[in-house]
Motif scaffolding. Sequence first.
Motif, PDB file in Angstrom:
ATOM      1  N   THR A  29     -14.121 -26.709  23.328  1.00 34.81           N
ATOM      2  CA  THR A  29     -14.799 -27.601  22.378  1.00 34.81           C
ATOM      3  C   THR A  29     -13.802 -28.541  21.713  1.00 34.81           C
ATOM      4  O   THR A  29     -14.051 -29.756  21.596  1.00 34.81           O
ATOM      5  N   HIS A  30     -12.665 -27.995  21.288  1.00 30.74           N
ATOM      6  CA  HIS A  30     -11.658 -28.817  20.623  1.00 30.74           C
ATOM      7  C   HIS A  30     -11.010 -29.806  21.597  1.00 30.74           C
ATOM      8  O   HIS A  30     -10.657 -30.928  21.204  1.00 30.74           O
ATOM      9  N   ARG A  31     -10.841 -29.406  22.833  1.00 27.05           N
ATOM     10  CA  ARG A  31     -10.327 -30.346  23.830  1.00 27.05           C
ATOM     11  C   ARG A  31     -11.239 -31.571  23.926  1.00 27.05           C
ATOM     12  O   ARG A  31     -10.764 -32.715  23.969  1.00 27.05           O
ATOM     13  N   GLN A  32     -12.533 -31.346  23.982  1.00 28.08           N
ATOM     14  CA  GLN A  32     -13.483 -32.454  24.066  1.00 28.08           C
ATOM     15  C   GLN A  32     -13.419 -33.329  22.820  1.00 28.08           C
ATOM     16  O   GLN A  32     -13.451 -34.564  22.919  1.00 28.08           O
ATOM     17  N   ALA A  33     -13.309 -32.696  21.651  1.00 29.93           N
ATOM     18  CA  ALA A  33     -13.255 -33.455  20.402  1.00 29.93           C
ATOM     19  C   ALA A  33     -11.987 -34.295  20.327  1.00 29.93           C
ATOM     20  O   ALA A  33     -12.024 -35.461  19.911  1.00 29.93           O
ATOM     21  N   VAL A  34     -10.863 -33.705  20.731  1.00 32.34           N
ATOM     22  CA  VAL A  34      -9.591 -34.436  20.712  1.00 32.34           C
ATOM     23  C   VAL A  34      -9.639 -35.602  21.692  1.00 32.34           C
ATOM     24  O   VAL A  34      -9.218 -36.728  21.377  1.00 32.34           O
ATOM     25  N   SER A  35     -10.141 -35.352  22.893  1.00 36.03           N
ATOM     26  CA  SER A  35     -10.239 -36.415  23.896  1.00 36.03           C
ATOM     27  C   SER A  35     -11.127 -37.560  23.404  1.00 36.03           C
ATOM     28  O   SER A  35     -10.774 -38.738  23.548  1.00 36.03           O
ATOM     29  N   ALA A  36     -12.253 -37.216  22.796  1.00 36.70           N
ATOM     30  CA  ALA A  36     -13.159 -38.251  22.283  1.00 36.70           C
ATOM     31  C   ALA A  36     -12.507 -39.049  21.164  1.00 36.70           C
ATOM     32  O   ALA A  36     -12.665 -40.274  21.089  1.00 36.70           O
ATOM     33  N   ARG A  37     -11.776 -38.360  20.295  1.00 32.77           N
ATOM     34  CA  ARG A  37     -11.095 -39.045  19.186  1.00 32.77           C
ATOM     35  C   ARG A  37     -10.026 -39.997  19.710  1.00 32.77           C
ATOM     36  O   ARG A  37      -9.909 -41.133  19.225  1.00 32.77           O
ATOM     37  N   ILE A  38      -9.265 -39.556  20.685  1.00 32.41           N
ATOM     38  CA  ILE A  38      -8.239 -40.421  21.267  1.00 32.41           C
ATOM     39  C   ILE A  38      -8.884 -41.668  21.866  1.00 32.41           C
ATOM     40  O   ILE A  38      -8.412 -42.792  21.661  1.00 32.41           O
ATOM     41  N   GLN A  39      -9.985 -41.494  22.576  1.00 34.80           N
ATOM     42  CA  GLN A  39     -10.652 -42.638  23.194  1.00 34.80           C
ATOM     43  C   GLN A  39     -11.169 -43.617  22.144  1.00 34.80           C
ATOM     44  O   GLN A  39     -11.095 -44.837  22.336  1.00 34.80           O
ATOM     45  N   ARG A  40     -11.678 -43.101  21.025  1.00 34.31           N
ATOM     46  CA  ARG A  40     -12.155 -44.004  19.964  1.00 34.31           C
ATOM     47  C   ARG A  40     -11.006 -44.796  19.357  1.00 34.31           C
ATOM     48  O   ARG A  40     -11.164 -45.971  19.030  1.00 34.31           O
ATOM     49  N   VAL A  41      -9.854 -44.159  19.216  1.00 33.63           N
ATOM     50  CA  VAL A  41      -8.702 -44.850  18.621  1.00 33.63           C
ATOM     51  C   VAL A  41      -8.171 -45.928  19.540  1.00 33.63           C
ATOM     52  O   VAL A  41      -7.833 -47.037  19.103  1.00 33.63           O
ATOM     53  N   ILE A  42      -8.083 -45.638  20.833  1.00 31.75           N
ATOM     54  CA  ILE A  42      -7.422 -46.568  21.749  1.00 31.75           C
ATOM     55  C   ILE A  42      -8.351 -47.646  22.303  1.00 31.75           C
ATOM     56  O   ILE A  42      -7.873 -48.646  22.847  1.00 31.75           O
ATOM     57  N   ARG A  43      -9.656 -47.460  22.166  1.00 31.57           N
ATOM     58  CA  ARG A  43     -10.599 -48.422  22.764  1.00 31.57           C
ATOM     59  C   ARG A  43     -10.326 -49.861  22.329  1.00 31.57           C
ATOM     60  O   ARG A  43     -10.327 -50.783  23.161  1.00 31.57           O
ATOM     61  N   PRO A  44     -10.056 -50.116  21.033  1.00 30.33           N
ATOM     62  CA  PRO A  44      -9.794 -51.506  20.625  1.00 30.33           C
ATOM     63  C   PRO A  44      -8.437 -52.038  21.096  1.00 30.33           C
ATOM     64  O   PRO A  44      -8.154 -53.229  20.910  1.00 30.33           O
ATOM     65  N   LEU A  45      -7.609 -51.190  21.694  1.00 31.19           N
ATOM     66  CA  LEU A  45      -6.254 -51.607  22.065  1.00 31.19           C
ATOM     67  C   LEU A  45      -6.154 -52.112  23.495  1.00 31.19           C
ATOM     68  O   LEU A  45      -5.078 -52.541  23.921  1.00 31.19           O
ATOM     69  N   GLN A  46      -7.258 -52.064  24.232  1.00 33.25           N
ATOM     70  CA  GLN A  46      -7.225 -52.558  25.603  1.00 33.25           C
ATOM     71  C   GLN A  46      -6.868 -54.044  25.612  1.00 33.25           C
ATOM     72  O   GLN A  46      -7.440 -54.843  24.875  1.00 33.25           O
ATOM     73  N   GLY A  47      -5.905 -54.393  26.464  1.00 32.04           N
ATOM     74  CA  GLY A  47      -5.488 -55.785  26.575  1.00 32.04           C
ATOM     75  C   GLY A  47      -4.459 -56.229  25.557  1.00 32.04           C
ATOM     76  O   GLY A  47      -3.997 -57.370  25.601  1.00 32.04           O
ATOM     77  N   LYS A  48      -4.098 -55.353  24.629  1.00 30.06           N
ATOM     78  CA  LYS A  48      -3.093 -55.703  23.625  1.00 30.06           C
ATOM     79  C   LYS A  48      -1.678 -55.566  24.199  1.00 30.06           C
ATOM     80  O   LYS A  48      -1.448 -54.888  25.199  1.00 30.06           O
ATOM     81  N   SER A  49      -0.712 -56.205  23.549  1.00 34.13           N
ATOM     82  CA  SER A  49       0.687 -56.064  23.953  1.00 34.13           C
ATOM     83  C   SER A  49       1.208 -54.683  23.564  1.00 34.13           C
ATOM     84  O   SER A  49       0.586 -53.970  22.765  1.00 34.13           O
ATOM     85  N   GLN A  50       2.351 -54.311  24.111  1.00 37.16           N
ATOM     86  CA  GLN A  50       2.936 -53.013  23.781  1.00 37.16           C
ATOM     87  C   GLN A  50       3.236 -52.913  22.287  1.00 37.16           C
ATOM     88  O   GLN A  50       2.978 -51.876  21.668  1.00 37.16           O
ATOM     89  N   ARG A  51       3.775 -53.959  21.699  1.00 35.02           N
ATOM     90  CA  ARG A  51       4.086 -53.918  20.276  1.00 35.02           C
ATOM     91  C   ARG A  51       2.811 -53.815  19.439  1.00 35.02           C
ATOM     92  O   ARG A  51       2.776 -53.101  18.435  1.00 35.02           O
ATOM     93  N   GLU A  52       1.769 -54.528  19.838  1.00 29.67           N
ATOM     94  CA  GLU A  52       0.502 -54.438  19.105  1.00 29.67           C
ATOM     95  C   GLU A  52      -0.073 -53.028  19.179  1.00 29.67           C
ATOM     96  O   GLU A  52      -0.607 -52.510  18.193  1.00 29.67           O
ATOM     97  N   LYS A  53       0.055 -52.393  20.339  1.00 29.74           N
ATOM     98  CA  LYS A  53      -0.407 -51.015  20.480  1.00 29.74           C
ATOM     99  C   LYS A  53       0.405 -50.080  19.583  1.00 29.74           C
ATOM    100  O   LYS A  53      -0.148 -49.222  18.897  1.00 29.74           O
TER     101      LYS A  53
END
Length: 342
Positions: free
Chosen positions: A87-111
């Motif tokens: 259960t916690h694995r799923q929650a952690v994975s979902a949280r990571i995806q929510r955090v990184i979703r807006p970072l697609q296409g950004k530069s390394q420094r912006e990330k």
Amino acid sequence: MDGFYYKGLGREEKAAYEQMKTGFEQLMPAVRVIRLERERLAEVYLRLKLDTPLLFYVTGYSYRYYPGADHVELIPQYLFDKGKIRTHRQAVSARIQRVIRPLQGKSQREKELAIHDFILDNVRYDKLKKSYSHEIIGPLTQGVGVCEGIAKTVKALCDAVGVECIVALGEANPERGVKYRHTWNVLTIDEKRYHMDATFDNSLQRGTHRYDYFNLDDRHIFLDHERLVLPVPQCREDQGYYYRSVSLTKPEAVAERVRQALRKKQAHFVFHWRGGGLSREILGEILRAASAEAGKKGLQVGCAVNVRQAVIQLDFGSAAETELQQPDEGQETALQKENGSV
């Protein structure tokens, strides 16, 4: 296996690392591992945990062996039962995806900047040092963590967006008042390596984000960080330092920047001082220059100083206070236990 610390192991240690990783991922109650001396086994485990923040549910191990056998059996210490781990694995994975979703296409420094600011905006230091605060589950799902959990969270997020990241581990030094080991990160941004300590920056916040430890070179990070337990690549560049564009050398330059900040109605101005040692006299000159400008607007100036990194924060308002500001929470982590576990 391509973790940074994995690459530094010998053949037998790599085999043990792989066996541990597979067994932990499969939630095995006992993991058969090539027989190594206790100290070597402990170092393999330490390297695995630093390389693999997604193993947040493993907090240590004990082991047993039989005379003459060519292997040992590790008995993992899991933070939860199997059902809760999934259960916690799923929650952690979902949280990571929510955090990184807006970072697609950004530069390394912006990330990197977004990940740093995620820590500052969403994680508070856990003074009670709960067990989950040493792992990514604390910062990502509970909003609390110690430096170990924070540094592992930075790595997990960097891994997810393709930014090369290492968890760096510094020694304790009781003689200097450093009671515990400390963790931070080494990142590769546009092919240049830097130190970044989100825990220290988090502890320095006073009404505004701080970047005192964002993209430092070796010389500057080790002004107030201890020597490393395990070596990491050298960081020689200073081009990515956050305050490079506001690295000032004269009180008059501070006054000009304060005028600009006040015109923009900013409540804070943070800058790096490069005009010599921060003596009381120099700091007094800086404050007098800033106060003269603020006074024209009917405001007072407060000041917080990170002496080691020579970063000064000026606060504008109707009341003011001055303090020497040193990160004091970042040292609070206990990585070393009797069984060699993190």
